[in-house]
Design an enzyme around this catalytic site. Sequence first.
Site, mmCIF file in Angstrom:
data_model
loop_
_atom_site.group_PDB
_atom_site.id
_atom_site.type_symbol
_atom_site.label_atom_id
_atom_site.label_comp_id
_atom_site.label_asym_id
_atom_site.label_seq_id
_atom_site.Cartn_x
_atom_site.Cartn_y
_atom_site.Cartn_z
ATOM 1 N N SER A 141 3.075 -7.203 5.081
ATOM 2 C CA SER A 141 3.530 -7.506 6.433
ATOM 3 C C SER A 141 3.146 -8.961 6.704
ATOM 4 O O SER A 141 3.402 -9.828 5.873
ATOM 5 C CB SER A 141 2.906 -6.543 7.451
ATOM 6 O OG SER A 141 3.337 -6.843 8.754
ATOM 7 N N TYR A 155 11.862 -12.498 11.930
ATOM 8 C CA TYR A 155 10.705 -12.299 11.061
ATOM 9 C C TYR A 155 9.671 -11.406 11.743
ATOM 10 O O TYR A 155 9.115 -10.489 11.127
ATOM 11 C CB TYR A 155 10.093 -13.644 10.701
ATOM 12 C CG TYR A 155 9.021 -13.585 9.647
ATOM 13 C CD1 TYR A 155 9.340 -13.579 8.293
ATOM 14 C CD2 TYR A 155 7.672 -13.551 9.997
ATOM 15 C CE1 TYR A 155 8.346 -13.543 7.317
ATOM 16 C CE2 TYR A 155 6.677 -13.508 9.043
ATOM 17 C CZ TYR A 155 7.017 -13.512 7.702
ATOM 18 O OH TYR A 155 6.026 -13.462 6.735
ATOM 19 N N LYS A 159 8.462 -7.742 10.286
ATOM 20 C CA LYS A 159 7.099 -7.481 9.848
ATOM 21 C C LYS A 159 6.406 -6.417 10.692
ATOM 22 O O LYS A 159 5.554 -5.669 10.188
ATOM 23 C CB LYS A 159 6.304 -8.792 9.839
ATOM 24 C CG LYS A 159 6.783 -9.778 8.778
ATOM 25 C CD LYS A 159 6.761 -9.172 7.369
ATOM 26 C CE LYS A 159 7.096 -10.181 6.294
ATOM 27 N NZ LYS A 159 6.994 -9.625 4.928
#
Length: 251
Positions: A141, A155, A159
């Site tokens: 992650s 993003y 994650k």
Amino acid sequence: MRIDDGRFDGARVIVTGAGSGIGRATALRLLAEGATVIGTDISESRLSALAEEAATERLIAVAGDVSDESVVGRVVQAADGAVTSLANIAGIMDDFLPPAEVEDEVWDRVLRVNLTAVMRLTRAVLPAMVERGAGTIVNVSSEAGLRGSAAGAAYTASKHAVIGLTRSTAFFYAGKGVRCNAVAPGATITNIQAEFRSAFAGERMAPYMQTNVPQPATADELAAAIAWLLSDDSANVNGAVLPSDNGWSVI
């Protein structure tokens, strides 16, 4: 970093993003500790360089875009069905684009590489792990999976979702001998592209980045954490998210 000789003797580990950065460091560490590594990367030249440095027949290289399901099939086939562990490391950034500025192309690509590829590889290796009654999966992650101020919208969403997928996998298969954990790196010295393409994002994030981000880690430091979670040394750890960020997550 201390190498534990023989810790992965007999293991067959898939490592994505193995051509550079954290993936490369992880592949080399696992090889040094006795594993057979099925390393995949979008760059054939980077895989060739890895193979030259590793200089061992225990590295099986598969070039291709891991977000492509056909490449996932080739990776699993190259592993010959005997995957003991999976390290989902491949990832891309999103130019720090905020929600009002993120394009569909960027959103789709980032989610496909950072999340969908992780799901597909996890889905592909789980049946054999469950049948064998043993297996370990580590997903990468990010600090951006723990907060909203470390990256752009795509993003950050990807994650956060990787953490959710990690916990779901850990829950469903805990009774089947399969463990799934995540590492959340902070700033790390790699070749990943991380350029600001939004003036607004730069203005908004700069005060936090300039004051809160600790010293960057090396790829080898992240590889050490990943290898530990893949190994029997972490036998009682399942569904955990391990920040490897020099304390950034506690600020």
